[in-house]
Design a protein around this motif. Structure first.
Motif, mmCIF file in Angstrom:
data_model
loop_
_atom_site.group_PDB
_atom_site.id
_atom_site.type_symbol
_atom_site.label_atom_id
_atom_site.label_comp_id
_atom_site.label_asym_id
_atom_site.label_seq_id
_atom_site.Cartn_x
_atom_site.Cartn_y
_atom_site.Cartn_z
ATOM 1 N N VAL A 209 -0.037 -62.115 -8.364
ATOM 2 C CA VAL A 209 0.168 -62.185 -7.063
ATOM 3 C C VAL A 209 -1.135 -61.130 -7.049
ATOM 4 C CG1 VAL A 209 0.396 -60.527 -5.653
ATOM 5 C CG2 VAL A 209 2.413 -62.220 -6.497
ATOM 6 N N LYS A 210 -0.947 -59.702 -7.914
ATOM 7 C CA LYS A 210 -2.354 -58.515 -7.662
ATOM 8 C C LYS A 210 -3.864 -59.424 -7.384
ATOM 9 C CE LYS A 210 0.412 -55.043 -9.663
ATOM 10 N NZ LYS A 210 0.584 -54.555 -10.824
ATOM 11 N N TYR A 211 -4.171 -60.582 -8.252
ATOM 12 C CA TYR A 211 -5.547 -61.184 -9.116
ATOM 13 C C TYR A 211 -6.014 -62.032 -7.490
ATOM 14 C CZ TYR A 211 -8.439 -64.905 -9.876
ATOM 15 O OH TYR A 211 -9.202 -65.401 -9.903
ATOM 16 N N GLN A 212 -4.760 -62.839 -7.378
ATOM 17 C CA GLN A 212 -5.074 -63.336 -5.225
ATOM 18 C C GLN A 212 -5.279 -62.299 -4.481
ATOM 19 O OE1 GLN A 212 -5.874 -66.308 -5.415
ATOM 20 N NE2 GLN A 212 -5.062 -67.533 -7.211
ATOM 21 N N LEU A 213 -4.865 -61.037 -3.728
ATOM 22 C CA LEU A 213 -5.100 -60.379 -3.098
ATOM 23 C C LEU A 213 -5.816 -59.844 -3.129
ATOM 24 C CD1 LEU A 213 -1.547 -58.381 -2.650
ATOM 25 C CD2 LEU A 213 -2.556 -60.022 -0.989
ATOM 26 N N LYS A 214 -6.937 -59.109 -4.616
ATOM 27 C CA LYS A 214 -8.125 -58.816 -5.326
ATOM 28 C C LYS A 214 -9.249 -59.924 -4.076
ATOM 29 C CE LYS A 214 -10.812 -56.650 -8.883
ATOM 30 N NZ LYS A 214 -11.093 -56.663 -9.879
ATOM 31 N N ARG A 215 -8.691 -60.441 -5.409
ATOM 32 C CA ARG A 215 -9.998 -62.036 -4.858
ATOM 33 C C ARG A 215 -9.927 -62.601 -3.121
ATOM 34 N NH1 ARG A 215 -8.439 -68.244 -6.229
ATOM 35 N NH2 ARG A 215 -8.497 -68.267 -4.174
ATOM 36 N N ALA A 216 -8.798 -62.302 -2.894
ATOM 37 C CA ALA A 216 -9.341 -62.157 -0.915
ATOM 38 C C ALA A 216 -9.930 -60.984 -0.507
ATOM 39 C CB ALA A 216 -7.641 -62.117 -0.423
ATOM 40 N N MET A 217 -10.082 -60.485 -0.892
ATOM 41 C CA MET A 217 -10.901 -59.284 -0.241
ATOM 42 C C MET A 217 -12.327 -58.823 -0.820
ATOM 43 S SD MET A 217 -8.264 -57.735 1.179
ATOM 44 C CE MET A 217 -9.412 -55.857 1.888
ATOM 45 N N LEU A 218 -12.374 -59.500 -2.097
ATOM 46 C CA LEU A 218 -13.619 -58.810 -2.898
ATOM 47 C C LEU A 218 -14.563 -60.344 -2.255
ATOM 48 C CD1 LEU A 218 -12.700 -56.557 -5.798
ATOM 49 C CD2 LEU A 218 -13.699 -56.050 -2.918
ATOM 50 N N GLY A 219 -13.669 -61.610 -2.825
ATOM 51 C CA GLY A 219 -14.261 -62.908 -3.408
ATOM 52 C C GLY A 219 -14.162 -62.583 -4.351
ATOM 53 N N ARG A 220 -14.912 -64.145 -5.210
ATOM 54 C CA ARG A 220 -14.858 -63.757 -6.750
ATOM 55 C C ARG A 220 -16.157 -63.065 -6.374
ATOM 56 N NH1 ARG A 220 -11.045 -67.107 -8.654
ATOM 57 N NH2 ARG A 220 -10.978 -68.954 -7.605
ATOM 58 N N LYS A 221 -17.162 -62.835 -6.141
ATOM 59 C CA LYS A 221 -18.262 -61.328 -6.862
ATOM 60 C C LYS A 221 -17.369 -60.202 -7.444
ATOM 61 C CE LYS A 221 -21.732 -63.427 -5.102
ATOM 62 N NZ LYS A 221 -23.470 -62.804 -3.732
ATOM 63 N N GLY A 222 -18.190 -59.470 -8.318
ATOM 64 C CA GLY A 222 -17.226 -58.438 -8.891
ATOM 65 C C GLY A 222 -16.483 -58.269 -9.483
ATOM 66 N N LEU A 223 -15.544 -60.018 -10.590
ATOM 67 C CA LEU A 223 -14.360 -59.797 -10.925
ATOM 68 C C LEU A 223 -14.948 -59.985 -12.301
ATOM 69 C CD1 LEU A 223 -12.026 -61.950 -8.447
ATOM 70 C CD2 LEU A 223 -12.656 -59.440 -8.889
ATOM 71 N N LYS A 224 -16.242 -60.691 -12.804
ATOM 72 C CA LYS A 224 -16.459 -60.644 -13.507
ATOM 73 C C LYS A 224 -17.034 -59.362 -14.174
ATOM 74 C CE LYS A 224 -20.481 -63.038 -16.210
ATOM 75 N NZ LYS A 224 -21.833 -63.569 -15.883
ATOM 76 N N ASN A 225 -15.915 -58.897 -15.247
ATOM 77 C CA ASN A 225 -16.439 -57.314 -14.944
ATOM 78 C C ASN A 225 -15.656 -56.335 -16.697
ATOM 79 O OD1 ASN A 225 -13.697 -57.352 -14.813
ATOM 80 N ND2 ASN A 225 -13.738 -56.217 -12.972
ATOM 81 N N GLU A 226 -15.345 -57.812 -17.476
ATOM 82 C CA GLU A 226 -14.537 -57.152 -18.821
ATOM 83 C C GLU A 226 -14.254 -58.722 -19.431
ATOM 84 O OE1 GLU A 226 -9.657 -57.865 -18.252
ATOM 85 O OE2 GLU A 226 -10.413 -56.476 -16.571
ATOM 86 N N GLN A 227 -13.732 -58.590 -20.183
ATOM 87 C CA GLN A 227 -13.799 -59.169 -21.280
ATOM 88 C C GLN A 227 -12.148 -59.602 -22.288
ATOM 89 O OE1 GLN A 227 -16.481 -60.924 -23.852
ATOM 90 N NE2 GLN A 227 -17.691 -60.504 -22.667
ATOM 91 N N THR A 228 -11.671 -61.582 -21.911
ATOM 92 C CA THR A 228 -10.184 -61.137 -22.055
ATOM 93 C C THR A 228 -10.129 -61.921 -23.277
ATOM 94 O OG1 THR A 228 -10.322 -61.216 -19.877
ATOM 95 C CG2 THR A 228 -8.184 -62.222 -20.943
#
Length: 450
Positions: free
Chosen positions: A290-309
């Protein structure tokens, strides 16, 4: 009941009023200047004529005995003198002599009155003692060593009529020019406002859903405005689409977790504490989604590539969940993932990728599912999910990554999962390809530059 009228502010009205005020101001100023110049020209012409008639003026003085006898030769050609209205002044403009016509009219203070206006610009105009208006012409003469300041007066009535006629013609021509300017101004105003009217109509079309953007062929002055509006419309449409996609993706992702919760509650081999722990794990994953999808809805795909998993723990967690959902199939799951290998991006993105691809594999396989993660020599991260199911026809491999398109219409689904995976991979400048697997099913290969 009292009626109140509220006038709307109009750009065209402001432009008309301002332009007409400027035209009127300049026009009347020019007309006034033309009238002044015409009067000065008349005055100069009359002065030039008087200078040409100096001998006759001097003859008037000679008749009055103001010229010495030595000037007789100079006056031989003017032995028939012409009478003028003349006043002679000394240096201080005291009247020392008055011609007979001036005497008849009682003009004995002409010099004193002229002295009050002599510093003004010509033409000189005076109302004299006989209550008539006169134009005054100043002639400075040096005759036989005597200095004369002669004021020659001419009745202004005739000249005033001529100047009045000329003035009326000037203002009539100005009115014609003003009317023509008004017509041209109105035409230019409406012609110039047509692009704005067209823009308004196109915005109405956008608002009603008939079109999605403004056309491009606007004047240069409006290009910046139309480009900004189109960019705003595009961003608004993209934002709305992101919201819709995020909600669809969230529903799709939660569906699997809810199925896992049902499977856990139906599993009789688990005691109450174990079932509660596993349900809480699924709830935690739902919260993360839920948190991930809300973040994506606000920012789009860009800006989520910021860590190593790390990949292995998440794949193991997802496989345990899918074992519960598809426990009747007895799936043989194999993962070739080194513990230190990490996905070059956000944990939510990796969960979406692995969750969608592994769920499809568990759902469509016969008995085998395999997941492989590695780094290629070309400096790319590679994730492969494959199964031994029926596979995907080559003609469908490109189409099934579109939203709403499904390869297997016999089983339940919305055709969203692969589209979500493709959008995520593209946001990392990567590529999602579909191939035939060595297991004789489908192989999904994801490559992302590191």
């Amino acid at each position: 009941m009292q009626l109140r009228f509220k006038f709307k502010k109009r750009l065209l009205t402001r432009m008309f009023l301002t332009s007409l005020s400027i035209i009127a101001l300049v026009g009347f100023g020019l007309a006034w200047l033309v009238n002044i110049l015409h009067a000065q020209d008349n005055y100069n012409e009359e002065t030039a004529q008087l200078i040409a008639e100096l001998p006759r003026v001097a003859a008037e003085l000679r008749v009055s005995g103001l010229l010495p006898a030595s000037s007789d030769d100079w006056l031989e050609e003017n032995n028939i003198p012409e009478s003028y209205i003349i006043a002679s002044c000394d240096i201080k403009y005291k009247q020392i002599w008055t011609s007979s016509q001036a005497v008849n009219k009682g003009l004995f203070d002409t010099c004193e009155r002229f002295n009050e206006i002599r510093h003004d610009s010509p033409p000189y105009y005076l109302n004299l003692a006989d209550n008539k208006g006169y134009f005054i012409y100043l002639l400075s003469l040096d005759i036989s060593g005597n200095q004369y300041n002669l004021l020659v007066m001419k009745d202004a009535e005739k000249l005033e009529k001529e100047l009045d006629t000329f003035s009326r013609r000037t203002y009539f021509r100005l009115a014609m020019v003003f009317a023509l300017a008004l017509v041209l101004l109105i035409s230019a105003g409406y012609w110039g406002m047509r692009p704005l009217t067209r823009m308004r109509d196109e915005l109405d079309s956008v608002s009603s859903g008939k079109t999605k953007a403004l056309s491009q062929d606007y004047p240069v002055e409006l290009e910046g405005v139309t480009q900004a509006l189109n960019q705003l419309l595009s961003q608004s449409s993209a934002q709305q689409q992101r919201y819709q996609n995020a909600m669809n993706d969230l529903a799709h992702s939660l569906k699997t977790r809810l199925a896992a919760v049902h499977a856990i509650t139906d599993d009789a081999s688990l005691n109450k504490q174990e079932a509660s722990e596993r349900i809480m794990q699924q709830v935690s994953q739902m919260d993360l989604l839920v948190k991930y999808q809300l973040k994506r809805a606000m920012l789009g795909r860009k800006g989520l590539k910021n860590e190593q998993t790390l990949i292995a723990p998440l794949v193991n967690q997802l496989s345990q969940m899918l074992f519960k959902v598809y426990r009747d199939k007895q799936v043989q799951f194999t993962a070739y993932i080194p513990q230190e290998h990490a996905f070059p991006g956000d944990k939510g993105d990796l969960m979406e990728l692995c969750g969608n691809l592994m769920e499809n594999a568990f759902k469509l396989c016969i008995s085998q599912v395999r997941v492989t993660a590695s780094y290629s020599d070309a400096g790319e991260f590679e994730l492969i999910v494959e199964d031994d199911g029926p596979g995907i026809e080559e003609s469908l491999r490109q189409r099934i990554i579109e939203r709403g398109v499904r390869a297997d219409t016999q089983k339940a689904g919305q055709g969203i999962g692969l589209a979500v995976c493709n959008e995520i991979v593209i946001s990392y400048n990567g590529k999602l390809s579909i191939e035939a697997s060595e297991l004789e099913g489908a192989k999904f290969r994801i490559t992302i530059p590191i």
